[in-house]
Design a protein around this motif. Structure first.
Motif, PDB file in Angstrom:
ATOM      1  N   MET A  23      25.058  23.890  39.906  1.00 11.93           N
ATOM      2  CA  MET A  23      25.557  23.472  38.623  1.00 11.93           C
ATOM      3  C   MET A  23      24.389  22.863  37.848  1.00 11.93           C
ATOM      4  N   LYS A  24      24.265  23.255  36.587  1.00  8.58           N
ATOM      5  CA  LYS A  24      23.209  22.726  35.727  1.00  8.58           C
ATOM      6  C   LYS A  24      23.827  21.886  34.620  1.00  8.58           C
ATOM      7  N   GLU A  54      19.750  20.147  38.128  1.00 11.03           N
ATOM      8  CA  GLU A  54      20.532  21.087  38.910  1.00 11.03           C
ATOM      9  C   GLU A  54      21.133  20.301  40.067  1.00 11.03           C
ATOM     10  N   ARG A 101      30.162  21.519  44.313  1.00 15.34           N
ATOM     11  CA  ARG A 101      31.084  21.705  43.200  1.00 15.34           C
ATOM     12  C   ARG A 101      31.761  20.421  42.755  1.00 15.34           C
ATOM     13  N   LYS A 115      31.101  19.435  35.056  1.00 12.11           N
ATOM     14  CA  LYS A 115      31.065  20.878  35.295  1.00 12.11           C
ATOM     15  C   LYS A 115      29.775  21.461  34.721  1.00 12.11           C
ATOM     16  N   ASP A 116      29.496  22.658  35.121  1.00 14.50           N
ATOM     17  CA  ASP A 116      28.296  23.353  34.676  1.00 14.50           C
ATOM     18  C   ASP A 116      28.225  23.366  33.157  1.00 14.50           C
TER      19      ASP A 116
END
Length: 95
Positions: free
Chosen positions: A1-2, A22, A26, A78-79
Motif C-alpha cells: 500500500m502506498k 510504502e 492490509r 487505504k492505498d
C-alpha cells in the motif's frame, strides 16, 4: 500500500515532505504510519506509547482531522490516502 505524507515541518536532508511511504500488509492504521515516521526520523516523536507524540499537534487523513474518527489513531488507511502531520518544535535556542 502506498500513501503520501505531507507536513508543515521540513528538516533539510532529514525530513522533507511530501513523502511517499510504502506500507506492508492490509490492516494499517494512522498509528502504524506515525510509528513508521518515528522509526524513520528518530529525533522526531510522532507517536509515543500509542498516543500522538510531543512533536505532533494535528493529524489529518484526506483532509479530515483524526479527532473526527471514532477510531482515533486506529483509523484504517487505504492505498492512495494522504496523511498530513502538523508538528511544532520549540526553537533550539530556547526563545
Amino acid at each position: 500500500m502506498k500513501i503520501t505524507v505531507d507536513s508543515n515541518l521540513r528538516i533539510r536532508n532529514s525530513f522533507e515532505p511530501p513523502l511517499q511511504l510504502e506500507l506492508e500488509g492490509r490492516e494499517q492504521g494512522l498509528q502504524d504510519v506515525l510509528q513508521k515516521l518515528t522509526d524513520m526520523h528518530p529525533p522526531l516523536k510522532f507517536i509515543d506509547q500509542g498516543e500522538m507524540g510531543d512533536d505532533l499537534h494535528h493529524l489529518y487523513l484526506n483532509g479530515e482531522s483524526h479527532f473526527s474518527f471514532s477510531e482515533g489513531l486506529k483509523k484504517k488507511i487505504k492505498d492512495g490516502d494522504t496523511i498530513r502531520v502538523e508538528a511544532y518544535l520549540e526553537p533550539l535556542d530556547g526563545h
